[in-house]
Design a protein around this motif. Structure first.
Motif, mmCIF file in Angstrom:
data_model
loop_
_atom_site.group_PDB
_atom_site.id
_atom_site.type_symbol
_atom_site.label_atom_id
_atom_site.label_comp_id
_atom_site.label_asym_id
_atom_site.label_seq_id
_atom_site.Cartn_x
_atom_site.Cartn_y
_atom_site.Cartn_z
ATOM 1 N N VAL A 117 -19.173 6.520 -47.356
ATOM 2 C CA VAL A 117 -20.100 5.360 -47.595
ATOM 3 C C VAL A 117 -20.749 5.419 -48.785
ATOM 4 C CG1 VAL A 117 -22.417 4.680 -46.684
ATOM 5 C CG2 VAL A 117 -20.505 5.069 -44.909
ATOM 6 N N LEU A 118 -21.008 6.523 -49.626
ATOM 7 C CA LEU A 118 -21.497 6.710 -50.713
ATOM 8 C C LEU A 118 -20.642 6.286 -51.968
ATOM 9 C CD1 LEU A 118 -23.625 10.074 -50.784
ATOM 10 C CD2 LEU A 118 -24.500 7.622 -51.102
ATOM 11 N N GLU A 119 -19.334 6.442 -51.650
ATOM 12 C CA GLU A 119 -18.306 6.075 -52.588
ATOM 13 C C GLU A 119 -18.174 4.551 -52.673
ATOM 14 O OE1 GLU A 119 -15.430 10.056 -52.230
ATOM 15 O OE2 GLU A 119 -14.896 8.328 -50.756
ATOM 16 N N GLN A 120 -18.414 3.827 -51.206
ATOM 17 C CA GLN A 120 -18.159 2.521 -51.078
ATOM 18 C C GLN A 120 -19.330 1.556 -51.855
ATOM 19 O OE1 GLN A 120 -17.409 2.373 -46.724
ATOM 20 N NE2 GLN A 120 -15.684 1.021 -47.106
ATOM 21 N N ALA A 121 -20.643 2.512 -51.586
ATOM 22 C CA ALA A 121 -21.694 2.111 -52.008
ATOM 23 C C ALA A 121 -21.671 1.808 -53.679
ATOM 24 C CB ALA A 121 -23.014 2.866 -51.842
ATOM 25 N N ALA A 122 -21.175 3.155 -54.391
ATOM 26 C CA ALA A 122 -20.932 2.925 -55.715
ATOM 27 C C ALA A 122 -19.984 2.058 -56.169
ATOM 28 C CB ALA A 122 -20.400 4.369 -56.097
ATOM 29 N N GLU A 123 -18.872 1.807 -55.367
ATOM 30 C CA GLU A 123 -17.818 0.736 -55.634
ATOM 31 C C GLU A 123 -18.524 -0.763 -55.652
ATOM 32 O OE1 GLU A 123 -13.615 -1.125 -53.930
ATOM 33 O OE2 GLU A 123 -14.323 1.151 -53.233
ATOM 34 N N PHE A 124 -19.310 -0.953 -54.661
ATOM 35 C CA PHE A 124 -20.171 -2.055 -54.623
ATOM 36 C C PHE A 124 -20.936 -2.349 -55.689
ATOM 37 C CE2 PHE A 124 -24.208 -4.147 -53.613
ATOM 38 C CZ PHE A 124 -23.809 -5.483 -53.654
ATOM 39 N N GLU A 125 -21.663 -1.266 -56.176
ATOM 40 C CA GLU A 125 -22.609 -1.449 -57.232
ATOM 41 C C GLU A 125 -21.963 -1.699 -58.664
ATOM 42 O OE1 GLU A 125 -25.371 -0.187 -60.544
ATOM 43 O OE2 GLU A 125 -23.500 0.494 -60.161
ATOM 44 N N ARG A 126 -20.857 -1.102 -58.838
ATOM 45 C CA ARG A 126 -20.110 -1.384 -60.002
ATOM 46 C C ARG A 126 -19.552 -2.951 -59.897
ATOM 47 N NH1 ARG A 126 -18.195 3.973 -58.774
ATOM 48 N NH2 ARG A 126 -16.243 2.896 -58.026
ATOM 49 N N LEU B 176 -18.021 -3.043 -48.364
ATOM 50 C CA LEU B 176 -18.812 -2.470 -49.401
ATOM 51 C C LEU B 176 -20.271 -2.952 -49.388
ATOM 52 C CD1 LEU B 176 -16.184 -2.928 -52.172
ATOM 53 C CD2 LEU B 176 -16.415 -1.129 -50.756
ATOM 54 N N VAL B 177 -20.488 -4.283 -49.221
ATOM 55 C CA VAL B 177 -21.985 -4.494 -49.054
ATOM 56 C C VAL B 177 -22.580 -3.727 -47.939
ATOM 57 C CG1 VAL B 177 -23.626 -6.485 -48.760
ATOM 58 C CG2 VAL B 177 -21.308 -6.760 -49.711
ATOM 59 N N GLU B 178 -22.009 -3.658 -46.568
ATOM 60 C CA GLU B 178 -22.433 -2.786 -45.591
ATOM 61 C C GLU B 178 -22.637 -1.430 -46.016
ATOM 62 O OE1 GLU B 178 -20.097 -2.639 -42.070
ATOM 63 O OE2 GLU B 178 -20.062 -4.793 -41.840
ATOM 64 N N ALA B 179 -21.943 -0.838 -46.889
ATOM 65 C CA ALA B 179 -22.058 0.701 -46.987
ATOM 66 C C ALA B 179 -23.206 0.676 -48.018
ATOM 67 C CB ALA B 179 -20.876 0.890 -47.845
ATOM 68 N N TYR B 180 -23.251 -0.269 -49.013
ATOM 69 C CA TYR B 180 -24.415 -0.050 -50.146
ATOM 70 C C TYR B 180 -25.837 -0.373 -49.319
ATOM 71 C CZ TYR B 180 -27.263 -1.318 -54.062
ATOM 72 O OH TYR B 180 -28.329 -1.304 -55.083
ATOM 73 N N PHE B 181 -25.880 -1.231 -48.345
ATOM 74 C CA PHE B 181 -27.329 -1.139 -47.692
ATOM 75 C C PHE B 181 -27.387 -0.121 -46.553
ATOM 76 C CE2 PHE B 181 -26.965 -5.274 -49.991
ATOM 77 C CZ PHE B 181 -28.147 -5.495 -50.671
ATOM 78 N N THR B 182 -26.498 0.519 -46.036
ATOM 79 C CA THR B 182 -26.643 1.474 -44.949
ATOM 80 C C THR B 182 -26.346 2.834 -45.678
ATOM 81 O OG1 THR B 182 -24.572 1.157 -44.351
ATOM 82 C CG2 THR B 182 -26.027 -0.216 -43.242
ATOM 83 N N ALA B 183 -26.132 3.044 -46.873
ATOM 84 C CA ALA B 183 -25.921 4.345 -47.580
ATOM 85 C C ALA B 183 -27.031 5.421 -47.075
ATOM 86 C CB ALA B 183 -25.653 4.301 -48.558
#
Length: 342
Positions: free
Chosen positions: A94-103, A134-141
């Motif tokens: 999830v943190l990896e996906q959150a970082a991918e979204f952020e970038r 990726l949006v889900e991961a970012y907001f639920t990380a």
């Protein structure tokens, strides 16, 4: 007292997830906390084990609250370590996906909303052209990271995490996400906590040296206070100086972590190369000499105070002075350390 078996709502959660019945899933999820609080540890353990297949595969957006509940329940069961492999792997992913979204979102739109500001999710979904997961991961990380933080304050869970192959991946992901996922920095600090770690502590002015073992110490502020409590004054090993008060020592161990008058520094800590051991760092940062971390105690160069005795209030620290080294052995260590570089 009447007890409810949490296995039943756990079974309902599994069935609802398998059938993709969101309403039934949420209804069962709502029942689970109260049932777990009223259950026996073995019942809670059985429920946690029942939930593991769902926890392993559920999407980040649907599973964040379940991850938090699983962490809380594991703490009430009979074996907290059973959730370690799945929670570590999922938090890393999830943190990896959150970082991918952020970038990606920053590249598209220049700025990224806070990961804790869930009200903007519909707007972000409309604007983001990438994978909605990726949006889900970012907001639920934060939800996925929090149970790892909570449970990692227990020594046996840290040992279990250390044995999980995905631990290095989680440490890297936490470091990459700490600027935009609030909980990631706290997790990063816990992942570098050392347990049953030997130290050589050398008092430069007297040439005395001690074998010390530490566990569960969150930063070098805490190490500083606990070392001073163990070594300074008649209640310690007799080193000269002003020993921390009982309130200050409690703040670094099991009392109020933020005493009203703060915490005073006692000395300065230096490594064997002469570099200062900054209080903001971690014991894991202290370099080793011949396989053991060496801490040199020097006089405090100026008055220091800080507010917080320990970063992780539920983590039990251990600092044991195993004994003082013979004079000749202490002299050998003294001859190998460099003067303070500042």
């Amino acid at each position: 007292m009447f007890r409810r078996d949490p296995v039943k709502p756990a079974d309902q959660i599994v069935t609802a997830w398998e059938q993709r019945d969101e309403g039934a899933f949420l209804a069962a999820l709502e029942k689970l906390p109260q049932a777990a609080r009223r259950a026996k540890p073995d019942q809670v353990q059985a429920a946690v084990v029942r939930l593991l297949p769902v926890l392993a595969e559920i999407s980040p957006g649907s599973g964040g609250h379940l991850a938090q509940l699983a962490g809380a329940m594991a703490d009430l069961g009979t074996d907290v370590t059973v959730v370690a492999p799945i929670l570590v792997r999922r938090a890393a992913g999830v943190l990896e996906q959150a970082a991918e979204f952020e970038r990606a979102y920053r590249a598209e739109h220049g700025s990224v909303p806070s990961s804790g500001f869930e009200a903007v999710i519909p707007q972000v979904m409309e604007r983001f052209t990438g994978d909605p997961a990726l949006v889900e991961a970012y907001f639920t990380a934060n939800q996925w990271v929090q149970p790892v933080i909570y449970l990692s304050q227990r020594k046996e869970f840290r040992a279990a995490v250390a044995a999980v192959p995905d631990r290095p991946r989680l440490l890297s992901a936490a470091g990459a996400a700490k600027d935009f996922v609030d909980a990631a920095g706290w997790l990063q600090g816990l992942l570098v906590v050392v347990d049953d770690e030997p130290l050589i502590v050398l008092h430069r002015a007297t040439g005395r040296a001690f074998r010390v073992t530490i566990s569960g110490i969150g930063d070098n502020f805490q190490l500083h206070t606990l070392l001073a409590g163990a070594l300074v004054g008649d209640a310690g090993a007799g080193l000269a100086g002003e020993r921390p008060s009982a309130v200050e020592i409690a703040a670094a161990s099991d009392g109020d972590p933020e005493p009203a008058n703060g915490i005073r520094g006692t000395f300065n800590l230096v490594d064997h190369t002469g570099e200062w051991i900054w209080n903001e760092g971690h014991p894991a940062d202290i370099p080793a000499l011949d396989g053991v971390r060496l801490v040199v105690i020097d006089p405090a160069p100026y008055d220091r105070t800080w507010n917080t005795g320990r970063l992780y209030p539920h983590m039990k620290p251990e600092l044991t002075v195993a004994g003082e080294l013979p004079a000749d052995e202490a002299a050998t260590w003294s001859g190998r350390v460099k003067p303070s570089q500042r």
